[in-house]
Write a protein that holds these residues in place. Structure first.
Motif, PDB file in Angstrom:
ATOM      1  N   ALA A  49       0.832  -1.208   0.000  1.00 18.66           N
ATOM      2  CA  ALA A  49       0.000   0.000   0.000  1.00 18.66           C
ATOM      3  C   ALA A  49       0.867   1.259   0.000  1.00 18.66           C
ATOM      4  N   LEU A  50       1.910   1.243   0.851  1.00 22.53           N
ATOM      5  CA  LEU A  50       2.801   2.404   0.931  1.00 22.53           C
ATOM      6  C   LEU A  50       3.512   2.618  -0.407  1.00 22.53           C
ATOM      7  N   ALA A  51       3.964   1.501  -1.011  1.00 22.11           N
ATOM      8  CA  ALA A  51       4.647   1.597  -2.301  1.00 22.11           C
ATOM      9  C   ALA A  51       3.731   2.244  -3.337  1.00 22.11           C
ATOM     10  N   GLY A  52       2.462   1.871  -3.315  1.00 16.86           N
ATOM     11  CA  GLY A  52       1.480   2.453  -4.224  1.00 16.86           C
ATOM     12  C   GLY A  52       1.375   3.963  -4.027  1.00 16.86           C
ATOM     13  N   GLU A  53       1.355   4.374  -2.751  1.00 15.17           N
ATOM     14  CA  GLU A  53       1.245   5.804  -2.452  1.00 15.17           C
ATOM     15  C   GLU A  53       2.482   6.569  -2.904  1.00 15.17           C
ATOM     16  N   VAL A  54       3.667   5.945  -2.723  1.00 12.91           N
ATOM     17  CA  VAL A  54       4.909   6.606  -3.139  1.00 12.91           C
ATOM     18  C   VAL A  54       4.936   6.760  -4.659  1.00 12.91           C
ATOM     19  N   LEU A  86       2.896  10.187  -1.214  1.00  7.58           N
ATOM     20  CA  LEU A  86       3.698  10.025   0.009  1.00  7.58           C
ATOM     21  C   LEU A  86       5.169  10.026  -0.396  1.00  7.58           C
ATOM     22  N   ASP A  87       6.032  10.606   0.472  1.00  3.18           N
ATOM     23  CA  ASP A  87       7.470  10.517   0.176  1.00  3.18           C
ATOM     24  C   ASP A  87       8.027   9.249   0.807  1.00  3.18           C
ATOM     25  N   PRO A  88       9.120   8.727   0.272  1.00  3.00           N
ATOM     26  CA  PRO A  88       9.641   7.434   0.756  1.00  3.00           C
ATOM     27  C   PRO A  88      10.129   7.484   2.205  1.00  3.00           C
ATOM     28  N   TYR A  89      10.580   8.648   2.689  1.00  3.14           N
ATOM     29  CA  TYR A  89      11.029   8.734   4.086  1.00  3.14           C
ATOM     30  C   TYR A  89       9.868   8.532   5.047  1.00  3.14           C
ATOM     31  N   THR A  90       8.764   9.210   4.768  1.00  2.00           N
ATOM     32  CA  THR A  90       7.590   9.056   5.617  1.00  2.00           C
ATOM     33  C   THR A  90       7.088   7.613   5.556  1.00  2.00           C
ATOM     34  N   ALA A  91       7.136   7.051   4.354  1.00  2.00           N
ATOM     35  CA  ALA A  91       6.701   5.658   4.196  1.00  2.00           C
ATOM     36  C   ALA A  91       7.580   4.735   5.033  1.00  2.00           C
ATOM     37  N   ALA A  92       8.918   4.981   4.986  1.00  2.00           N
ATOM     38  CA  ALA A  92       9.848   4.145   5.763  1.00  2.00           C
ATOM     39  C   ALA A  92       9.568   4.286   7.250  1.00  2.00           C
ATOM     40  N   GLU A  93       9.286   5.501   7.694  1.00  2.00           N
ATOM     41  CA  GLU A  93       8.967   5.705   9.106  1.00  2.00           C
ATOM     42  C   GLU A  93       7.745   4.884   9.516  1.00  2.00           C
TER      43      GLU A  93
END
Ligand SMILES: Nc1nc2c(ncn2[C@@H]2O[C@H](COP(=O)(O)OP(=O)(O)OP(=O)(O)O)[C@@H](O)[C@H]2O)c(=O)[nH]1
Ligand SMILES: [Mg+2]
Length: 339
Positions: free
Chosen positions: A304-309, A314-321
């Protein structure tokens, strides 16, 4: 390279507490089982390490490294003899970074170590890491803990000096021996490979060969160039040996004893051991995180996060967090090691 193991057989399903008790009581079979569990990164390790912890901290860890064929195994065997003559129990870990599946089948070493095979005060084991991301840098400190807790006074760790392995060993050992032999252009190699920084004691082995004196002088010269000893600065001695005839081995032991005394006096030993423990904690934590990350790969959150990035939402840093937060939230959910 496992010793013939007399004594009662241990059930395959022996409980960790029974295994630890048997290893502490001197059962080579229990030691072998425990180290195999380390190699396999068994989920039982957490319980085992907790049982071992109060018994650790006594063993003196000595690393031996150097190019292939300089005589590490021959020297290890001679050192085992020298420490045994002083009444100490000795463990040996032969690390084979080149072959993750060697499984203890280093035939030449087995022959060289044969003289100690029936001595109950000696335990020799080669170490491989099977199918674990942290590899040998993860497994070696755990195997050391097993031997330390089992009451070995000295543990010798042999590893071939290639790439990262020798640096890893230097960070694990209280005292690191770097072996060289004449005629291998080793003097120059040593400087290049940064061996000067990791050696606490240099050994010029095969001193019976032509060129040993040259290698010795070249080393001495290079060491002198790094500046005088003093304060927190130890100047590594250079010992000449003929390991195949056990010549010079007592001088190595003397150098190890001197180095230890020097470290204890300055608090360096304690600092090294703290750094070692910090590395170990980091390795275990990273391995656990990678395991959880692997679990996430199939999971919907990462997808899901990958889709948003990709969508720019979404930026990848926020996704990683968010990924890290979800891993921490599932801390009681269990992973391969810490669960
Ligand atoms: N002439 C001479 N030969 C030696 C000496 N020490 C070891 N050797 C021989 O050198 C060869 C390599 O010795 P090992 O002890 O296997 O060397 P190693 O560094 O453990 O080798 P790897 O584990 O393969 O990297 C063997 O044939 C030994 O018998 C020595 O002092 N003089
Ligand atoms: Mg060897």
């Amino acid at each position: 390279m496992v010793l013939p193991a007399p004594g009662p057989a241990l059930a395959r399903s022996a409980a960790p507490a029974d295994l630890v008790d048997a290893a502490v009581a001197g059962s080579p079979r229990a030691l072998a089982r425990l180290i195999s569990l380390v190699e396999d990164a068994s989920p039982q390790l957490r319980e085992i390490m907790a049982l071992l912890a109060p018994r650790t901290g006594r063993a003196q860890v000595i690393g031996l490294t150097g190019s292939p064929g300089v005589g590490k195994s021959t020297s290890t065997s001679a050192l085992v003899g020298a420490f045994r003559a002083r009444g100490l129990r000795v463990g040996v870990l032969a690390i084979d970074p080149s072959s993750p599946f060697s499984g203890g089948a280093l035939l030449g070493d087995r022959v060289r170590m044969q003289q100690h095979a029936t001595d109950p005060g000696v335990y020799i084991r080669s170490l491989a890491s099977r199918g674990h991301l942290g590899g040998l840098s993860w497994a070696t400190p755990q195997a050391l803990r097993v031997l330390d807790a089992a009451g070995f006074d000295v543990v010798l760790v042999e590893t071939v000096g290639v790439g990262q392995a020798e640096v890893d060993i230097a960070s694990l050992a209280d005292t690191t021996l770097v072996l060289l032999a004449p005629g291998m252009g080793d003097g120059v190699q040593a400087a290049k490979a940064g061996i000067l920084e990791i050696a606490d004691v240099f050994v010029v082995n095969k001193a019976d060969r032509d060129g040993a004196e040259h290698t010795y002088r070249e080393l001495k010269h290079m060491i002198a160039l790094t500046g005088p000893a003093g304060g927190q600065r130890w100047q590594p001695p250079v010992v000449k040996t003929v390991a195949s005839r056990s010549e010079g081995v007592d001088e190595i032991v003397d150098a190890i004893v001197d180095h230890r005394a020097w470290m204890v006096e300055r608090g360096v030993l304690d600092a090294r051991r703290r750094r070692r423990a910090a590395d170990e904690i980091e390795q275990i934590a990273l391995t656990e995180l990678r395991a959880r990350m692997g679990g996430l790969r199939d999971a919907t959150l990462l997808d899901a996060l990958a889709g948003e990035v990709v969508a720019g939402a979404l930026d990848p840093y926020t996704a990683a967090e968010r990924v890290i937060a979800s891993m921490t939230a599932s801390a009681t959910g269990g992973g391969t090691i810490i669960g």
